[in-house]
Design a protein around this motif. Sequence first.
Motif, PDB file in Angstrom:
ATOM      1  N   ASP A 168       0.747  -1.239  -0.012  1.00  0.00           N
ATOM      2  CA  ASP A 168      -0.014  -0.004   0.004  1.00  0.00           C
ATOM      3  C   ASP A 168       0.706   1.135  -0.004  1.00  0.00           C
ATOM      4  OD1 ASP A 168      -1.915  -1.847   0.378  1.00  0.00           O
ATOM      5  OD2 ASP A 168      -2.792  -1.050   2.068  1.00  0.00           O
ATOM      6  N   GLY A 169       1.388   1.578  -0.965  1.00  0.00           N
ATOM      7  CA  GLY A 169       2.268   2.685  -1.066  1.00  0.00           C
ATOM      8  C   GLY A 169       4.042   2.540  -0.545  1.00  0.00           C
ATOM      9  N   MET A 170       4.758   3.291  -0.804  1.00  0.00           N
ATOM     10  CA  MET A 170       6.130   3.284  -0.291  1.00  0.00           C
ATOM     11  C   MET A 170       5.953   3.450   1.295  1.00  0.00           C
ATOM     12  SD  MET A 170       8.762   3.015  -2.204  1.00  0.00           S
ATOM     13  CE  MET A 170       9.156   3.350  -3.803  1.00  0.00           C
ATOM     14  N   PRO A 171       6.915   2.572   1.951  1.00  0.00           N
ATOM     15  CA  PRO A 171       6.972   2.914   3.274  1.00  0.00           C
ATOM     16  C   PRO A 171       7.321   4.173   3.814  1.00  0.00           C
ATOM     17  CG  PRO A 171       8.858   1.702   2.488  1.00  0.00           C
ATOM     18  CD  PRO A 171       7.934   1.725   1.439  1.00  0.00           C
ATOM     19  N   ARG A 172       6.981   4.543   5.015  1.00  0.00           N
ATOM     20  CA  ARG A 172       7.270   5.809   5.689  1.00  0.00           C
ATOM     21  C   ARG A 172       8.329   5.516   6.488  1.00  0.00           C
ATOM     22  NH1 ARG A 172       2.030   4.849   5.619  1.00  0.00           N
ATOM     23  NH2 ARG A 172       1.690   4.972   7.891  1.00  0.00           N
ATOM     24  N   PHE A 173       9.306   6.553   6.844  1.00  0.00           N
ATOM     25  CA  PHE A 173      10.613   6.535   7.731  1.00  0.00           C
ATOM     26  C   PHE A 173      10.376   7.689   8.579  1.00  0.00           C
ATOM     27  CE2 PHE A 173      11.530   4.335   3.720  1.00  0.00           C
ATOM     28  CZ  PHE A 173      11.881   3.043   4.090  1.00  0.00           C
ATOM     29  N   LEU A 174      10.061   8.809   8.167  1.00  0.00           N
ATOM     30  CA  LEU A 174      10.246   9.916   9.216  1.00  0.00           C
ATOM     31  C   LEU A 174       9.499   9.951  10.444  1.00  0.00           C
ATOM     32  CD1 LEU A 174      10.641  12.791   6.700  1.00  0.00           C
ATOM     33  CD2 LEU A 174      12.439  11.338   7.592  1.00  0.00           C
ATOM     34  N   PRO A 175      10.074  10.030  11.614  1.00  0.00           N
ATOM     35  CA  PRO A 175       8.823  10.402  12.834  1.00  0.00           C
ATOM     36  C   PRO A 175       8.150  11.412  12.661  1.00  0.00           C
ATOM     37  CG  PRO A 175      11.202  11.051  13.150  1.00  0.00           C
ATOM     38  CD  PRO A 175      11.258  10.671  11.911  1.00  0.00           C
ATOM     39  N   ASP A 176       7.190  11.148  13.477  1.00  0.00           N
ATOM     40  CA  ASP A 176       6.199  12.499  13.633  1.00  0.00           C
ATOM     41  C   ASP A 176       6.900  13.666  13.904  1.00  0.00           C
ATOM     42  OD1 ASP A 176       4.235  10.687  12.858  1.00  0.00           O
ATOM     43  OD2 ASP A 176       3.544  10.141  15.121  1.00  0.00           O
ATOM     44  N   GLY A 177       6.386  14.669  13.424  1.00  0.00           N
ATOM     45  CA  GLY A 177       6.919  15.955  13.445  1.00  0.00           C
ATOM     46  C   GLY A 177       8.221  16.528  12.683  1.00  0.00           C
ATOM     47  N   VAL A 178       8.930  15.536  11.961  1.00  0.00           N
ATOM     48  CA  VAL A 178       9.910  15.707  11.100  1.00  0.00           C
ATOM     49  C   VAL A 178       9.314  15.950   9.490  1.00  0.00           C
ATOM     50  CG1 VAL A 178      12.022  14.960  10.141  1.00  0.00           C
ATOM     51  CG2 VAL A 178      11.644  14.660  12.573  1.00  0.00           C
ATOM     52  N   TYR A 179       9.386  17.115   8.999  1.00  0.00           N
ATOM     53  CA  TYR A 179       8.709  17.670   7.810  1.00  0.00           C
ATOM     54  C   TYR A 179       7.382  16.940   7.660  1.00  0.00           C
ATOM     55  CZ  TYR A 179      13.747  18.828   6.586  1.00  0.00           C
ATOM     56  OH  TYR A 179      14.785  19.266   6.618  1.00  0.00           O
ATOM     57  N   PRO A 180       6.722  17.473   8.411  1.00  0.00           N
ATOM     58  CA  PRO A 180       5.302  16.961   8.307  1.00  0.00           C
ATOM     59  C   PRO A 180       4.659  16.880   7.104  1.00  0.00           C
ATOM     60  CG  PRO A 180       5.639  18.528  10.363  1.00  0.00           C
ATOM     61  CD  PRO A 180       6.721  18.634   9.381  1.00  0.00           C
ATOM     62  N   GLY A 181       3.974  15.994   6.327  1.00  0.00           N
ATOM     63  CA  GLY A 181       3.084  15.728   5.473  1.00  0.00           C
ATOM     64  C   GLY A 181       4.402  15.558   4.152  1.00  0.00           C
ATOM     65  N   LEU A 182       5.604  15.459   4.282  1.00  0.00           N
ATOM     66  CA  LEU A 182       6.333  15.433   3.014  1.00  0.00           C
ATOM     67  C   LEU A 182       6.240  14.113   2.721  1.00  0.00           C
ATOM     68  CD1 LEU A 182       8.770  16.264   1.300  1.00  0.00           C
ATOM     69  CD2 LEU A 182      10.302  15.431   3.162  1.00  0.00           C
ATOM     70  N   GLU A 183       6.347  13.026   3.384  1.00  0.00           N
ATOM     71  CA  GLU A 183       6.147  11.604   2.957  1.00  0.00           C
ATOM     72  C   GLU A 183       4.682  11.390   2.206  1.00  0.00           C
ATOM     73  OE1 GLU A 183       9.339   8.891   5.197  1.00  0.00           O
ATOM     74  OE2 GLU A 183       7.561   9.681   6.443  1.00  0.00           O
ATOM     75  N   ALA A 184       3.619  11.917   2.502  1.00  0.00           N
ATOM     76  CA  ALA A 184       2.630  11.752   2.139  1.00  0.00           C
ATOM     77  C   ALA A 184       2.283  12.496   0.995  1.00  0.00           C
ATOM     78  CB  ALA A 184       1.301  12.135   3.185  1.00  0.00           C
ATOM     79  N   ARG A 185       2.744  13.489   0.727  1.00  0.00           N
ATOM     80  CA  ARG A 185       2.922  14.390  -0.723  1.00  0.00           C
ATOM     81  C   ARG A 185       3.734  13.524  -1.680  1.00  0.00           C
ATOM     82  NH1 ARG A 185       2.983  18.541   3.071  1.00  0.00           N
ATOM     83  NH2 ARG A 185       5.404  18.959   2.938  1.00  0.00           N
ATOM     84  N   CYS A 186       4.838  12.838  -1.038  1.00  0.00           N
ATOM     85  CA  CYS A 186       5.712  12.046  -2.127  1.00  0.00           C
ATOM     86  C   CYS A 186       4.781  10.866  -2.634  1.00  0.00           C
ATOM     87  CB  CYS A 186       7.232  11.646  -1.432  1.00  0.00           C
ATOM     88  SG  CYS A 186       8.145  13.101  -1.361  1.00  0.00           S
ATOM     89  N   ARG A 187       4.380  10.272  -1.534  1.00  0.00           N
ATOM     90  CA  ARG A 187       3.406   8.898  -1.702  1.00  0.00           C
ATOM     91  C   ARG A 187       2.435   9.366  -2.878  1.00  0.00           C
ATOM     92  NH1 ARG A 187       3.045   4.929   1.957  1.00  0.00           N
ATOM     93  NH2 ARG A 187       0.881   4.919   1.989  1.00  0.00           N
ATOM     94  N   LYS A 188       1.677  10.655  -2.826  1.00  0.00           N
ATOM     95  CA  LYS A 188       0.459  10.915  -3.467  1.00  0.00           C
ATOM     96  C   LYS A 188       1.133  11.171  -4.919  1.00  0.00           C
ATOM     97  CE  LYS A 188      -3.233  14.349  -3.849  1.00  0.00           C
ATOM     98  NZ  LYS A 188      -3.710  15.812  -3.411  1.00  0.00           N
ATOM     99  N   ALA A 189       2.286  11.833  -5.051  1.00  0.00           N
ATOM    100  CA  ALA A 189       2.644  12.105  -6.527  1.00  0.00           C
ATOM    101  C   ALA A 189       3.330  11.028  -7.023  1.00  0.00           C
ATOM    102  CB  ALA A 189       4.024  13.017  -6.271  1.00  0.00           C
ATOM    103  N   SER A 190       3.637   9.778  -6.220  1.00  0.00           N
ATOM    104  CA  SER A 190       4.069   8.599  -6.872  1.00  0.00           C
ATOM    105  C   SER A 190       2.931   7.930  -7.716  1.00  0.00           C
ATOM    106  CB  SER A 190       4.788   7.751  -5.808  1.00  0.00           C
ATOM    107  OG  SER A 190       6.051   8.102  -5.410  1.00  0.00           O
ATOM    108  N   ALA A 191       1.754   7.922  -6.735  1.00  0.00           N
ATOM    109  CA  ALA A 191       0.718   7.355  -7.064  1.00  0.00           C
ATOM    110  C   ALA A 191      -0.118   8.029  -8.366  1.00  0.00           C
ATOM    111  CB  ALA A 191      -0.427   7.451  -6.190  1.00  0.00           C
ATOM    112  N   ALA A 192       0.038   9.340  -8.590  1.00  0.00           N
ATOM    113  CA  ALA A 192      -0.287   9.943  -9.526  1.00  0.00           C
ATOM    114  C   ALA A 192       0.507   9.598 -10.941  1.00  0.00           C
ATOM    115  CB  ALA A 192      -0.345  11.566  -9.545  1.00  0.00           C
ATOM    116  N   ASN A 193       1.793   9.211 -10.641  1.00  0.00           N
ATOM    117  CA  ASN A 193       2.609   8.725 -11.840  1.00  0.00           C
ATOM    118  C   ASN A 193       2.254   7.071 -12.024  1.00  0.00           C
ATOM    119  OD1 ASN A 193       3.763  11.000 -11.873  1.00  0.00           O
ATOM    120  ND2 ASN A 193       5.796  10.443 -10.833  1.00  0.00           N
ATOM    121  N   GLY A 194       1.472   6.599 -11.426  1.00  0.00           N
ATOM    122  CA  GLY A 194       1.066   5.261 -11.597  1.00  0.00           C
ATOM    123  C   GLY A 194       1.818   4.315 -10.988  1.00  0.00           C
ATOM    124  N   TRP A 195       2.839   4.689  -9.962  1.00  0.00           N
ATOM    125  CA  TRP A 195       3.544   3.806  -9.159  1.00  0.00           C
ATOM    126  C   TRP A 195       2.894   2.711  -8.306  1.00  0.00           C
ATOM    127  CZ3 TRP A 195       4.488   2.116  -4.270  1.00  0.00           C
ATOM    128  CH2 TRP A 195       5.700   1.502  -4.077  1.00  0.00           C
TER     129      TRP A 195
END
Length: 288
Positions: A168-195
């Motif tokens: 279900d998408g790329m694993p997430r590695f950053l702890p809460d509070g570190v660049y909030p939302g960054l990994e979610a936005r990267c996952r969304k962009a990956s999904a939009a690319n069909g990954w």
Amino acid sequence: MEHDHIGRQGHGHQQGHGHHHDADAASDASMADILDLDAEVVGPYLDELTSWAASHTKAEPHTVLDIGAGTGTGTLALARRFANAELVVIDRSPTMLDRLRAAAAAHGIADRLRMAQADLDAAWPPVGTADLAWASASLHHVADPDRVLADIHAALNPGGLLVVVEMDGMPRFLPDGVYPGLEARCRKASAANGWNSWPDWTSHLERVGFTVAEKRVFELDIDPAPPAANRLAHSITSRMRERLAEQLSAEDRAALDRLLDPDDEEFLLRRGDLVVRGARTAWAAHRA
């Protein structure tokens, strides 16, 4: 993420058959390294998954078929769970099969292993019949999954079990509070690319004659993460930075650059606060 090299289709981090052989080999070697890292980091969850699979078997399997086996993370887990079974693996990549062969020898299961190099988009290989088939992070890469599912159905003995697993998408590695939302936005962009795009396989399985016994989501939450997670996070983040540059904001690109900069205090390979979070969706389906 156990594997994805069995057909011509691929997602954003692998080469297709249209590329030069050397480029394919280099891409396969790079992906093999990531799969081996992934095995170190999240491999233990496979024992839970194979235990679940075993609960759906109608009899102890004599032959287990691993479809799109990659470097063998799933194969080894299946070998542990079904200690008396013969293991038959299919993959299109000789690089992956070489890694799998070495892993099987290192774990003392080489005498239980048969290997078939095959592109499932071309034809189903002559591997004989099986009691359990396993397709982890692989089925969505073939051009005609319904045809491949029909081939798997035909290869299973009556009462046999097919387990399909998707990430279900790329694993997430950053702890809460570190660049909030960054990994979610990267996952969304990956999904939009069909990954890693895949459907709910339930209707596909039923269409070719399977009876779905259960669909289940397995959550991953590893905190603290093992040391190998730093290298896995760095590798995946590097690929995202390279492939998603046009889809991300300047702020997000700068954050990724900091995470990838050896001279920056945020550098992923030096962090001691990483976690591993994600999920796998699995289907257990029987041949009548």
